[in-house]
Design a protein around this motif. Structure first.
Motif, PDB file in Angstrom:
ATOM      1  N   LEU A 359       0.856  -1.194   0.000  1.00 39.20           N
ATOM      2  CA  LEU A 359       0.000   0.000   0.000  1.00 39.20           C
ATOM      3  C   LEU A 359       0.887   1.238   0.000  1.00 39.20           C
ATOM      4  CD1 LEU A 359      -2.730   1.454   0.251  1.00 39.20           C
ATOM      5  CD2 LEU A 359      -2.541   1.194   2.738  1.00 39.20           C
ATOM      6  N   LEU A 360       0.828   1.997  -1.091  1.00 38.81           N
ATOM      7  CA  LEU A 360       1.611   3.224  -1.228  1.00 38.81           C
ATOM      8  C   LEU A 360       0.673   4.416  -1.300  1.00 38.81           C
ATOM      9  CD1 LEU A 360       4.301   2.322  -3.931  1.00 38.81           C
ATOM     10  CD2 LEU A 360       4.748   2.931  -1.556  1.00 38.81           C
ATOM     11  N   ALA A 361       1.098   5.524  -0.713  1.00 42.04           N
ATOM     12  CA  ALA A 361       0.332   6.766  -0.779  1.00 42.04           C
ATOM     13  C   ALA A 361       1.292   7.920  -1.024  1.00 42.04           C
ATOM     14  CB  ALA A 361      -0.442   6.994   0.515  1.00 42.04           C
ATOM     15  N   LEU A 392      12.835   5.295  -5.767  1.00 37.62           N
ATOM     16  CA  LEU A 392      12.089   6.436  -5.243  1.00 37.62           C
ATOM     17  C   LEU A 392      13.031   7.586  -4.913  1.00 37.62           C
ATOM     18  CD1 LEU A 392       9.759   4.488  -2.799  1.00 37.62           C
ATOM     19  CD2 LEU A 392       9.253   5.194  -5.146  1.00 37.62           C
ATOM     20  N   PRO A 393      12.772   8.783  -5.422  1.00 42.68           N
ATOM     21  CA  PRO A 393      13.654   9.917  -5.093  1.00 42.68           C
ATOM     22  C   PRO A 393      13.513  10.368  -3.643  1.00 42.68           C
ATOM     23  CG  PRO A 393      11.788  10.648  -6.415  1.00 42.68           C
ATOM     24  CD  PRO A 393      11.717   9.151  -6.376  1.00 42.68           C
ATOM     25  N   PHE A 394      12.304  10.258  -3.089  1.00 44.95           N
ATOM     26  CA  PHE A 394      12.063  10.642  -1.700  1.00 44.95           C
ATOM     27  C   PHE A 394      12.080   9.393  -0.830  1.00 44.95           C
ATOM     28  CE2 PHE A 394       9.910  13.719  -4.379  1.00 44.95           C
ATOM     29  CZ  PHE A 394      10.365  14.923  -3.861  1.00 44.95           C
ATOM     30  N   PRO A 395      12.588   9.504   0.379  1.00 46.34           N
ATOM     31  CA  PRO A 395      12.556   8.329   1.264  1.00 46.34           C
ATOM     32  C   PRO A 395      11.132   8.019   1.698  1.00 46.34           C
ATOM     33  CG  PRO A 395      13.320  10.281   2.459  1.00 46.34           C
ATOM     34  CD  PRO A 395      13.220  10.684   1.017  1.00 46.34           C
ATOM     35  N   LEU A 396      10.854   6.737   1.888  1.00 43.17           N
ATOM     36  CA  LEU A 396       9.569   6.353   2.462  1.00 43.17           C
ATOM     37  C   LEU A 396       9.481   6.910   3.884  1.00 43.17           C
ATOM     38  CD1 LEU A 396       9.453   2.656   1.240  1.00 43.17           C
ATOM     39  CD2 LEU A 396       7.876   4.468   0.545  1.00 43.17           C
ATOM     40  N   SER A 397       8.336   7.457   4.238  1.00 44.39           N
ATOM     41  CA  SER A 397       8.181   8.057   5.565  1.00 44.39           C
ATOM     42  C   SER A 397       6.916   7.524   6.226  1.00 44.39           C
ATOM     43  CB  SER A 397       8.122   9.582   5.465  1.00 44.39           C
ATOM     44  OG  SER A 397       7.058   9.996   4.629  1.00 44.39           O
ATOM     45  N   THR A 398       6.893   7.578   7.535  1.00 45.42           N
ATOM     46  CA  THR A 398       5.713   7.136   8.271  1.00 45.42           C
ATOM     47  C   THR A 398       4.632   8.215   8.242  1.00 45.42           C
ATOM     48  OG1 THR A 398       6.631   8.003  10.332  1.00 45.42           O
ATOM     49  CG2 THR A 398       7.074   5.689   9.825  1.00 45.42           C
TER      50      THR A 398
END
Length: 427
Positions: A359-361, A392-398
């Motif tokens: 699940l990506l947002a 992904l250029p941006f890191p995954l974040s919570t």
């Protein structure tokens, strides 16, 4: 449905397709994309071309949201310049982000040209106009940083910016020739067309009301009772995000961007107002942005009221800005008024979340969504196919809801009113 008193300049062509293509019941897609704006359609297009089976679900009609209602400015970069990104994210991630940010406008214009999309566009640059000495120094700092990286940019003197905009009140500015303008509704419609041609199934008027993941399978339910299954889900609703993913809507502040369009400019005015067709954003706290449309109107936008408009007077602040910049247009009729919704994050950066496996947002365009979301869609598709987060250029974040989110919009509305007063005092 379009809101009252909202009459956009951008119109779908009579040849524009409608989309009602759904996966057969019981058949599992690789990816279901929730949201048929630029982000969702770019993801669907690139995912389909990578060999994934894709279903795009749009709650309204393609182009009905911000993707088809924005000002059509295609601006590379983020709100922050290279040195800040390097300091904030570190050398490796910072360089990745700088390179990505520099390429976002290219992704749009290369797609238009390479796919021969039926999208009116002009790529002669974007002007950031400075109305104070402080803003002029900031422009010089930005110019230094991007020029060191070989970008096609330069500072503008007061004489040059007056000649290029025809507007009053600027001390100078900054020209970024990587940028340009498009018809955003035509672009969104064409993205849907080529995504469908690539094999993505697209269905309009399918509002998703429930997501449930279990044992590596996501079950997606729509308001009309459609039931789908997928290995992965991408939530691409941005400023229209609701409670589908717990806490996500509370990570953004949705704002309304109001716009007006004049009647077609007479030839003598058109020859002096943005004669080379650049887009412009000014340096005010509550900025205005403007451009000419393909049919010769001046289109000007800026922040509007937080609530839905109730009369044409809700666009009065833009009419005042127009007269301030172009007093000669005081007798030219305002023929179109409309608005769209944009999503701002507290740190003014886009965020990519993966609260559960598969699940990506993505939220937070910060007003640069045309280029940003086009480019990001390709990266999201690459991640879905490979599982490699380096795509992904941006890191995954919570997901971190904004504290006291329910009161945030009240505070934002008060801040906008205060900033607008300060801007008026700087005339």
């Amino acid at each position: 449905m379009p809101a009252p008193f909202s009459d956009p300049i951008w119109r779908k062509s009579q040849a524009a397709s409608t989309f009602q293509s759904l996966f057969p019941s019981g058949e599992r897609a690789d990816v279901v994309v929730v949201g048929g704006g630029i982000m969702g359609l770019s993801t669907g297009l690139h995912a389909a071309r990578l060999g994934l089976s894709v279903q795009v679900l749009e709650a309204g009609e393609i182009g009905q949201g911000a993707s088809g209602l924005n000002g059509g400015q295609v601006i590379p970069g983020l709100k922050y310049d290279p040195e800040w990104l390097l300091a904030h994210f570190g050398p490796e991630r910072g360089e990745t982000l700088v390179d990505f940010a520099a390429s976002t406008a290219d992704s749009v214009f290369e797609l238009i040209r390479g796919e021969k999309l039926a999208v009116p566009f002009v790529r002669n640059g974007w002007i950031q106009a400075a109305h104070t000495e402080v803003a002029l120094k900031a422009a010089a700092n930005r110019d230094r940083q991007w020029r060191a990286r070989g970008a096609d940019v330069r500072l503008l003197s007061a004489t040059e910016i007056r000649a290029m905009t025809g507007a009053q009140g600027y001390l100078g500015g900054w020209l970024d020739r990587r940028a340009g303008v498009i018809d955003p509704l035509a672009y969104t419609s064409e993205l849907a067309r080529i995504a469908a041609a690539a094999g993505a199934k697209i269905a309009e008027r399918q509002k998703v009301v429930r997501l449930k993941g279990s044992a590596g399978v996501w079950r997606i339910s729509t308001e009309d009772g459609v039931q789908l299954q997928a290995k992965a889900v991408v939530l691409a609703t941005n400023a229209y995000t609701d409670g589908l993913v717990p806490g996500l809507a509370e990570t953004i502040v949705p704002l309304h961007s109001f716009q007006i369009a004049t009647a077609r400019l007479p030839p003598d005015f058109s020859a002096t107002i943005l004669p080379e067709g650049q887009a412009v954003s000014d340096s005010r706290r509550i900025l205005v942005y403007y451009r000419k449309s393909a049919d010769g109107r001046l289109v000007l936008g800026g922040r509007g009221r937080m609530a839905l408009p109730t009369s044409t007077s809700d666009w009065a602040h833009l009419e005042r800005a127009l007269r301030r910049l172009y007093p000669m247009l005081s007798e030219i009729a305002i023929e179109k008024r409309w608005f769209g919704r944009v999503a701002m994050t507290p740190d003014h950066l886009p965020h990519i979340h993966e609260p559960e496996q598969g699940l990506l947002a993505v939220v937070g365009c910060q007003g640069r969504g045309v280029g940003l979301m086009t480019a990001l869609g390709g990266r999201i598709a690459g991640y879905l196919q490979s599982g490699d987060a380096r795509q992904l250029p941006f890191p995954l974040s919570t997901i971190q809801p904004i504290p006291f989110h329910a009161f945030r919009q009240v505070g934002v509305a008060a801040t906008i009113a205060w900033y607008r007063l300060l801007d008026a005092l700087e005339r």
